[in-house]
Motif scaffolding. Structure first.
Motif, PDB file in Angstrom:
ATOM      1  N   MET A  47      11.191   5.602  18.565  1.00  0.00           N
ATOM      2  CA  MET A  47      12.302   4.693  18.934  1.00  0.00           C
ATOM      3  C   MET A  47      12.467   4.616  20.665  1.00  0.00           C
ATOM      4  N   CYS A  48      12.588   3.409  20.929  1.00  0.00           N
ATOM      5  CA  CYS A  48      13.237   3.261  22.292  1.00  0.00           C
ATOM      6  C   CYS A  48      14.692   2.873  22.336  1.00  0.00           C
ATOM      7  N   TYR A  49      15.640   3.772  22.820  1.00  0.00           N
ATOM      8  CA  TYR A  49      16.992   3.381  22.809  1.00  0.00           C
ATOM      9  C   TYR A  49      17.314   2.298  23.815  1.00  0.00           C
ATOM     10  N   ASP A  50      17.745   0.958  23.440  1.00  0.00           N
ATOM     11  CA  ASP A  50      18.179   0.302  24.704  1.00  0.00           C
ATOM     12  C   ASP A  50      19.848   0.018  24.440  1.00  0.00           C
ATOM     13  N   CYS A  51      20.639   0.972  25.285  1.00  0.00           N
ATOM     14  CA  CYS A  51      22.001   1.029  25.050  1.00  0.00           C
ATOM     15  C   CYS A  51      22.855  -0.334  25.342  1.00  0.00           C
ATOM     16  N   GLY A  52      22.112  -1.316  26.056  1.00  0.00           N
ATOM     17  CA  GLY A  52      22.697  -2.816  26.325  1.00  0.00           C
ATOM     18  C   GLY A  52      22.483  -3.315  24.927  1.00  0.00           C
ATOM     19  N   HIS A  53      21.205  -3.320  24.313  1.00  0.00           N
ATOM     20  CA  HIS A  53      21.017  -4.038  22.905  1.00  0.00           C
ATOM     21  C   HIS A  53      22.051  -3.241  21.915  1.00  0.00           C
ATOM     22  N   GLU A  54      22.120  -1.911  21.824  1.00  0.00           N
ATOM     23  CA  GLU A  54      23.179  -1.616  21.144  1.00  0.00           C
ATOM     24  C   GLU A  54      24.678  -2.230  21.071  1.00  0.00           C
ATOM     25  N   LYS A 104      24.278   1.754  14.013  1.00  0.00           N
ATOM     26  CA  LYS A 104      23.883   2.671  12.539  1.00  0.00           C
ATOM     27  C   LYS A 104      22.642   2.960  12.635  1.00  0.00           C
ATOM     28  N   VAL A 105      21.706   2.197  13.029  1.00  0.00           N
ATOM     29  CA  VAL A 105      20.512   2.480  12.939  1.00  0.00           C
ATOM     30  C   VAL A 105      20.027   3.435  14.116  1.00  0.00           C
ATOM     31  N   VAL A 106      20.615   3.398  15.236  1.00  0.00           N
ATOM     32  CA  VAL A 106      20.389   4.438  16.381  1.00  0.00           C
ATOM     33  C   VAL A 106      20.932   5.999  15.789  1.00  0.00           C
ATOM     34  N   ASP A 107      21.961   5.883  15.167  1.00  0.00           N
ATOM     35  CA  ASP A 107      22.550   6.875  14.768  1.00  0.00           C
ATOM     36  C   ASP A 107      21.761   7.792  13.787  1.00  0.00           C
ATOM     37  N   LYS A 108      21.125   6.994  12.735  1.00  0.00           N
ATOM     38  CA  LYS A 108      20.182   7.356  11.633  1.00  0.00           C
ATOM     39  C   LYS A 108      18.729   7.800  12.094  1.00  0.00           C
ATOM     40  N   PHE A 109      18.341   7.413  13.171  1.00  0.00           N
ATOM     41  CA  PHE A 109      17.110   7.762  13.539  1.00  0.00           C
ATOM     42  C   PHE A 109      17.283   8.382  14.894  1.00  0.00           C
ATOM     43  N   LYS A 110      18.198   8.949  15.298  1.00  0.00           N
ATOM     44  CA  LYS A 110      18.266   9.321  16.714  1.00  0.00           C
ATOM     45  C   LYS A 110      17.105  10.479  17.097  1.00  0.00           C
ATOM     46  N   ASP A 111      16.625  11.050  16.227  1.00  0.00           N
ATOM     47  CA  ASP A 111      15.542  11.964  16.229  1.00  0.00           C
ATOM     48  C   ASP A 111      14.342  11.518  16.850  1.00  0.00           C
ATOM     49  N   LYS A 112      14.165  10.311  16.365  1.00  0.00           N
ATOM     50  CA  LYS A 112      13.058   9.222  16.929  1.00  0.00           C
ATOM     51  C   LYS A 112      13.090   8.828  18.164  1.00  0.00           C
ATOM     52  N   ILE A 113      14.180   9.160  19.168  1.00  0.00           N
ATOM     53  CA  ILE A 113      13.997   8.315  20.255  1.00  0.00           C
ATOM     54  C   ILE A 113      13.365   9.070  21.334  1.00  0.00           C
ATOM     55  N   SER A 114      12.576   8.301  21.852  1.00  0.00           N
ATOM     56  CA  SER A 114      11.430   9.004  22.762  1.00  0.00           C
ATOM     57  C   SER A 114      11.397   8.132  24.072  1.00  0.00           C
ATOM     58  N   ALA A 115      12.379   7.151  24.225  1.00  0.00           N
ATOM     59  CA  ALA A 115      12.327   6.259  25.565  1.00  0.00           C
ATOM     60  C   ALA A 115      13.637   5.607  25.653  1.00  0.00           C
ATOM     61  N   LEU A 116      14.079   5.322  26.768  1.00  0.00           N
ATOM     62  CA  LEU A 116      15.475   4.786  27.273  1.00  0.00           C
ATOM     63  C   LEU A 116      14.971   3.666  28.047  1.00  0.00           C
ATOM     64  N   HIS A 117      16.027   2.467  27.535  1.00  0.00           N
ATOM     65  CA  HIS A 117      16.217   1.276  28.407  1.00  0.00           C
ATOM     66  C   HIS A 117      17.800   1.452  28.693  1.00  0.00           C
ATOM     67  N   ILE A 118      18.296   2.014  29.922  1.00  0.00           N
ATOM     68  CA  ILE A 118      19.598   1.820  30.277  1.00  0.00           C
ATOM     69  C   ILE A 118      20.011   0.646  30.986  1.00  0.00           C
ATOM     70  N   ARG A 169       3.076   5.956  26.203  1.00  0.00           N
ATOM     71  CA  ARG A 169       4.172   5.285  25.324  1.00  0.00           C
ATOM     72  C   ARG A 169       4.096   3.699  25.558  1.00  0.00           C
ATOM     73  N   VAL A 170       4.100   3.203  24.367  1.00  0.00           N
ATOM     74  CA  VAL A 170       4.068   1.580  24.395  1.00  0.00           C
ATOM     75  C   VAL A 170       5.376   1.123  23.728  1.00  0.00           C
ATOM     76  N   VAL A 171       6.335   0.551  24.334  1.00  0.00           N
ATOM     77  CA  VAL A 171       7.479  -0.162  23.675  1.00  0.00           C
ATOM     78  C   VAL A 171       7.364  -1.406  22.911  1.00  0.00           C
ATOM     79  N   MET A 172       7.607  -1.538  21.780  1.00  0.00           N
ATOM     80  CA  MET A 172       7.425  -2.787  21.156  1.00  0.00           C
ATOM     81  C   MET A 172       8.713  -3.280  20.341  1.00  0.00           C
ATOM     82  N   HIS A 173       8.769  -4.617  20.143  1.00  0.00           N
ATOM     83  CA  HIS A 173       9.862  -4.889  19.248  1.00  0.00           C
ATOM     84  C   HIS A 173       9.635  -5.300  17.678  1.00  0.00           C
ATOM     85  N   VAL A 174      10.160  -4.881  17.008  1.00  0.00           N
ATOM     86  CA  VAL A 174       9.945  -5.252  15.488  1.00  0.00           C
ATOM     87  C   VAL A 174      10.141  -6.517  14.791  1.00  0.00           C
ATOM     88  N   TYR A 175      11.105  -7.166  15.427  1.00  0.00           N
ATOM     89  CA  TYR A 175      11.744  -8.467  14.944  1.00  0.00           C
ATOM     90  C   TYR A 175      12.236  -9.291  15.887  1.00  0.00           C
TER      91      TYR A 175
END
Ligand SMILES: [Zn+2]
Length: 277
Positions: free
Chosen positions: A165-172, A179-193, A103-109
Protein backbone atom coordinates in the motif's frame (compact mmCIF):
# COMPACT_ATOMS: atom_id res chain seq x y z
CA UNK A 1 16.36 17.00 19.04
CA UNK A 2 18.45 14.71 16.90
CA UNK A 3 19.13 15.69 13.34
CA UNK A 4 17.18 13.90 10.59
CA UNK A 5 19.49 11.73 8.51
CA UNK A 6 16.97 10.23 6.13
CA UNK A 7 15.92 11.23 2.64
CA UNK A 8 13.37 13.80 1.58
CA UNK A 9 11.61 12.95 -1.68
CA UNK A 10 9.17 15.04 -3.68
CA UNK A 11 6.81 14.37 -6.57
CA UNK A 12 7.43 15.93 -9.96
CA UNK A 13 4.31 17.82 -10.96
CA UNK A 14 3.20 19.47 -14.18
CA UNK A 15 1.41 22.04 -12.00
CA UNK A 16 4.87 23.55 -11.37
CA UNK A 17 5.07 24.58 -15.05
CA UNK A 18 8.66 23.45 -15.49
CA UNK A 19 10.00 20.50 -17.45
CA UNK A 20 10.73 17.41 -15.36
CA UNK A 21 14.48 17.89 -15.72
CA UNK A 22 14.17 21.55 -14.69
CA UNK A 23 12.23 20.43 -11.62
CA UNK A 24 14.92 17.89 -10.75
CA UNK A 25 17.56 20.58 -11.02
CA UNK A 26 15.58 22.77 -8.64
CA UNK A 27 14.92 19.91 -6.20
CA UNK A 28 18.61 19.12 -6.22
CA UNK A 29 19.62 22.71 -5.51
CA UNK A 30 17.23 22.71 -2.52
CA UNK A 31 18.80 19.51 -1.21
CA UNK A 32 15.70 17.41 -1.78
CA UNK A 33 17.22 13.96 -2.11
CA UNK A 34 14.75 12.08 -4.27
CA UNK A 35 11.65 12.21 -6.41
CA UNK A 36 8.85 10.22 -7.97
CA UNK A 37 7.33 10.70 -11.39
CA UNK A 38 4.06 10.06 -13.13
CA UNK A 39 4.76 7.45 -15.79
CA UNK A 40 4.61 8.39 -19.46
CA UNK A 41 6.85 5.86 -21.19
CA UNK A 42 10.15 4.07 -20.97
CA UNK A 43 12.10 6.89 -22.68
CA UNK A 44 10.86 9.39 -20.11
CA UNK A 45 11.89 7.32 -17.07
CA UNK A 46 15.25 6.49 -18.67
CA UNK A 47 15.87 10.20 -19.19
CA UNK A 48 14.98 10.89 -15.56
CA UNK A 49 17.10 8.01 -14.31
CA UNK A 50 20.15 9.12 -16.35
CA UNK A 51 19.86 12.66 -15.04
CA UNK A 52 19.30 11.45 -11.47
CA UNK A 53 22.37 9.21 -11.66
CA UNK A 54 24.50 12.06 -12.88
CA UNK A 55 23.43 14.32 -10.01
CA UNK A 56 23.13 11.67 -7.30
CA UNK A 57 19.37 12.06 -7.00
CA UNK A 58 17.28 9.11 -5.74
CA UNK A 59 14.45 7.83 -7.99
CA UNK A 60 12.01 6.76 -5.27
CA UNK A 61 9.10 5.31 -7.26
CA UNK A 62 7.06 5.48 -10.44
CA UNK A 63 3.40 6.47 -10.26
CA UNK A 64 1.32 4.67 -12.90
CA UNK A 65 -0.76 6.79 -15.27
CA UNK A 66 -4.15 7.99 -14.07
CA UNK A 67 -6.27 5.41 -15.83
CA UNK A 68 -10.05 5.25 -15.45
CA UNK A 69 -9.66 2.36 -13.01
CA UNK A 70 -13.40 1.87 -12.49
CA UNK A 71 -13.33 0.06 -15.85
CA UNK A 72 -11.14 -2.67 -14.37
CA UNK A 73 -14.03 -3.69 -12.13
CA UNK A 74 -17.03 -3.15 -14.38
CA UNK A 75 -16.09 -3.31 -18.08
CA UNK A 76 -16.99 -6.59 -19.78
CA UNK A 77 -14.57 -9.47 -20.36
CA UNK A 78 -13.61 -8.32 -23.83
CA UNK A 79 -13.08 -4.64 -23.12
CA UNK A 80 -10.27 -3.17 -25.24
CA UNK A 81 -10.09 -0.22 -22.85
CA UNK A 82 -9.23 -2.59 -19.99
CA UNK A 83 -6.70 -4.54 -22.09
CA UNK A 84 -4.97 -1.23 -22.83
CA UNK A 85 -4.96 -0.21 -19.16
CA UNK A 86 -3.46 -3.54 -18.12
CA UNK A 87 -0.85 -3.40 -20.89
CA UNK A 88 0.13 0.09 -19.80
CA UNK A 89 0.36 -0.89 -16.11
CA UNK A 90 2.58 -3.80 -17.08
CA UNK A 91 4.71 -1.50 -19.20
CA UNK A 92 5.22 0.84 -16.23
CA UNK A 93 6.28 -2.13 -14.05
CA UNK A 94 8.76 -3.42 -16.62
CA UNK A 95 10.17 0.08 -17.15
CA UNK A 96 10.55 0.49 -13.37
CA UNK A 97 12.53 -2.73 -13.26
CA UNK A 98 14.74 -1.63 -16.15
CA UNK A 99 15.63 1.69 -14.52
CA UNK A 100 16.14 0.12 -11.09
CA UNK A 101 13.06 1.51 -9.35
CA UNK A 102 11.53 -1.05 -6.97
CA UNK A 103 8.02 0.35 -6.52
CA UNK A 104 5.12 1.32 -8.77
CA UNK A 105 2.25 3.20 -7.16
CA UNK A 106 -1.19 2.71 -8.70
CA UNK A 107 -4.83 3.45 -8.02
CA UNK A 108 -7.32 0.58 -7.84
CA UNK A 109 -10.53 2.52 -8.45
CA UNK A 110 -11.74 5.94 -9.53
CA UNK A 111 -15.22 7.29 -8.91
CA UNK A 112 -17.59 8.31 -6.16
CA UNK A 113 -20.30 5.68 -6.59
CA UNK A 114 -21.63 3.34 -3.96
CA UNK A 115 -20.73 0.02 -5.54
CA UNK A 116 -18.92 -3.18 -4.73
CA UNK A 117 -15.77 -4.83 -6.02
CA UNK A 118 -16.16 -7.60 -8.59
CA UNK A 119 -14.44 -10.95 -9.06
CA UNK A 120 -13.43 -9.90 -12.57
CA UNK A 121 -11.76 -6.75 -11.23
CA UNK A 122 -9.80 -8.75 -8.65
CA UNK A 123 -8.63 -11.13 -11.33
CA UNK A 124 -7.48 -8.27 -13.56
CA UNK A 125 -5.54 -6.66 -10.70
CA UNK A 126 -4.09 -10.13 -10.05
CA UNK A 127 -2.84 -10.24 -13.65
CA UNK A 128 -0.96 -6.97 -13.12
CA UNK A 129 0.37 -8.24 -9.81
CA UNK A 130 1.73 -11.31 -11.55
CA UNK A 131 3.87 -9.07 -13.77
CA UNK A 132 5.05 -7.17 -10.69
CA UNK A 133 6.01 -10.41 -8.97
CA UNK A 134 7.80 -11.70 -12.03
CA UNK A 135 9.94 -8.57 -12.21
CA UNK A 136 10.43 -8.11 -8.48
CA UNK A 137 8.67 -4.74 -8.39
CA UNK A 138 6.31 -3.92 -5.52
CA UNK A 139 2.88 -2.68 -6.52
CA UNK A 140 1.76 -0.08 -4.00
CA UNK A 141 -1.99 0.46 -4.15
CA UNK A 142 -2.93 3.93 -2.99
CA UNK A 143 -5.70 4.72 -0.50
CA UNK A 144 -8.31 6.78 -2.32
CA UNK A 145 -12.06 7.17 -2.65
CA UNK A 146 -13.81 3.78 -2.82
CA UNK A 147 -11.87 2.17 0.01
CA UNK A 148 -13.88 -1.05 -0.38
CA UNK A 149 -11.93 -1.67 -3.60
CA UNK A 150 -8.56 -1.31 -1.89
CA UNK A 151 -9.82 -3.50 0.95
CA UNK A 152 -10.85 -6.20 -1.54
CA UNK A 153 -7.49 -6.15 -3.35
CA UNK A 154 -5.40 -6.29 -0.18
CA UNK A 155 -7.62 -9.01 1.29
CA UNK A 156 -7.41 -11.14 -1.85
CA UNK A 157 -3.64 -10.71 -2.26
CA UNK A 158 -2.70 -10.39 1.37
CA UNK A 159 -0.06 -13.10 1.17
CA UNK A 160 1.63 -11.69 -1.91
CA UNK A 161 4.77 -9.82 -0.88
CA UNK A 162 4.52 -7.64 -3.99
CA UNK A 163 1.04 -6.37 -3.08
CA UNK A 164 1.65 -3.27 -0.94
CA UNK A 165 0.00 0.00 0.00
CA UNK A 166 1.03 3.58 -0.65
CA UNK A 167 -0.27 5.66 2.27
CA UNK A 168 -1.44 9.10 1.17
CA UNK A 169 -2.29 11.01 4.36
CA UNK A 170 -4.08 13.72 2.37
CA UNK A 171 -6.36 11.15 0.74
CA UNK A 172 -7.05 9.70 4.15
CA UNK A 173 -8.12 13.12 5.40
CA UNK A 174 -10.40 14.05 2.49
CA UNK A 175 -11.68 10.58 1.51
CA UNK A 176 -11.94 9.16 5.06
CA UNK A 177 -9.99 5.97 4.38
CA UNK A 178 -8.81 5.51 7.98
CA UNK A 179 -10.34 2.06 8.33
CA UNK A 180 -8.60 0.45 5.37
CA UNK A 181 -5.29 2.12 6.27
CA UNK A 182 -5.47 0.74 9.81
CA UNK A 183 -6.51 -2.71 8.61
CA UNK A 184 -3.60 -3.06 6.19
CA UNK A 185 -0.92 -0.90 7.75
CA UNK A 186 1.46 -3.88 7.59
CA UNK A 187 1.37 -3.39 3.83
CA UNK A 188 2.45 0.27 3.76
CA UNK A 189 5.62 0.53 1.66
CA UNK A 190 5.43 4.06 0.27
CA UNK A 191 4.23 7.46 1.46
CA UNK A 192 2.57 10.45 -0.13
CA UNK A 193 2.72 13.15 2.54
CA UNK A 194 0.60 16.27 1.94
CA UNK A 195 -2.15 18.30 3.56
CA UNK A 196 -5.69 19.54 2.87
CA UNK A 197 -8.80 20.81 4.65
CA UNK A 198 -10.55 17.46 4.92
CA UNK A 199 -14.11 16.93 3.65
CA UNK A 200 -15.43 20.44 3.15
CA UNK A 201 -19.01 19.59 2.18
CA UNK A 202 -21.56 20.15 4.97
CA UNK A 203 -23.18 16.85 4.02
CA UNK A 204 -19.83 15.05 4.08
CA UNK A 205 -19.96 14.31 0.37
CA UNK A 206 -16.54 13.31 -0.96
CA UNK A 207 -15.04 15.42 -3.72
CA UNK A 208 -11.83 15.29 -5.73
CA UNK A 209 -11.44 19.04 -5.22
CA UNK A 210 -10.76 18.41 -1.52
CA UNK A 211 -7.58 16.54 -2.51
CA UNK A 212 -5.36 19.64 -2.50
CA UNK A 213 -1.79 18.44 -1.94
CA UNK A 214 -0.97 21.47 0.21
CA UNK A 215 2.26 21.88 2.11
CA UNK A 216 2.20 20.06 5.46
CA UNK A 217 0.57 22.20 8.17
CA UNK A 218 -1.35 24.38 5.68
CA UNK A 219 -4.38 22.13 6.22
CA UNK A 220 -5.81 20.03 9.03
CA UNK A 221 -4.25 16.58 8.52
CA UNK A 222 -3.57 14.95 11.87
CA UNK A 223 0.21 14.71 11.69
CA UNK A 224 0.54 12.89 15.00
CA UNK A 225 -1.38 10.01 13.42
CA UNK A 226 0.72 10.28 10.25
CA UNK A 227 3.95 10.11 12.26
CA UNK A 228 2.75 7.00 14.09
CA UNK A 229 1.97 5.33 10.77
CA UNK A 230 5.34 6.32 9.27
CA UNK A 231 7.11 4.81 12.28
CA UNK A 232 4.98 1.68 12.20
CA UNK A 233 5.78 1.22 8.51
CA UNK A 234 9.48 1.93 9.22
CA UNK A 235 9.57 4.56 6.49
CA UNK A 236 11.13 7.30 8.61
CA UNK A 237 14.25 7.33 6.44
CA UNK A 238 12.37 8.05 3.26
CA UNK A 239 9.85 10.84 3.76
CA UNK A 240 8.11 11.22 0.41
CA UNK A 241 5.91 14.25 -0.23
CA UNK A 242 3.35 14.72 -2.96
CA UNK A 243 2.88 18.46 -3.25
CA UNK A 244 1.37 20.47 -6.07
CA UNK A 245 -0.45 23.64 -7.01
CA UNK A 246 -4.08 22.51 -7.00
CA UNK A 247 -6.76 24.42 -8.91
CA UNK A 248 -8.37 25.76 -5.73
CA UNK A 249 -7.66 29.41 -4.90
CA UNK A 250 -6.04 28.26 -1.68
CA UNK A 251 -3.00 27.38 -3.84
CA UNK A 252 -2.74 30.92 -5.24
CA UNK A 253 -0.28 31.75 -2.49
CA UNK A 254 2.04 29.04 -3.86
CA UNK A 255 1.56 30.05 -7.50
CA UNK A 256 2.40 33.66 -6.66
CA UNK A 257 5.70 32.69 -5.08
CA UNK A 258 8.92 32.38 -6.98
CA UNK A 259 9.41 28.61 -7.38
CA UNK A 260 12.68 28.69 -5.39
CA UNK A 261 10.88 30.36 -2.50
CA UNK A 262 8.13 27.75 -2.73
CA UNK A 263 10.70 24.95 -2.58
CA UNK A 264 12.48 26.58 0.37
CA UNK A 265 9.17 26.71 2.21
CA UNK A 266 8.39 23.12 1.19
CA UNK A 267 11.76 22.01 2.50
CA UNK A 268 11.12 23.82 5.80
CA UNK A 269 7.81 21.99 6.18
CA UNK A 270 9.43 18.66 5.29
CA UNK A 271 11.97 19.29 8.01
CA UNK A 272 9.16 20.13 10.45
CA UNK A 273 7.55 16.76 9.68
CA UNK A 274 10.90 15.02 10.20
CA UNK A 275 11.28 16.83 13.53
CA UNK A 276 8.09 15.15 14.74
CA UNK A 277 9.62 11.69 14.32
ZN1 LIG B 1 -0.91 10.33 -3.70
Amino acid sequence: MKEYNGKFCLSLSNSFNLSEIEQLEKFHSHKIDGFFALYQNYEQVTRLKDFANKKGIYFQSIHAKHHPMREIWFANEKSDAVSNIIADLRDSIISAKKVGVDRVVMHVYTGFYKEDPTVLGLKRIGDVLETAQKHGVKLCFENLEGEQFLDAVLTEYHNCEYAKMCYDCGHENCYATHKVVDKFKDKISALHINDNLGIRSKDKILSGSDDMHLLPFDGNVDFSRVINIIKYAKLENELTFELKFCKDEIANKYRQMNFDNYLSLAKERMTEVANLL
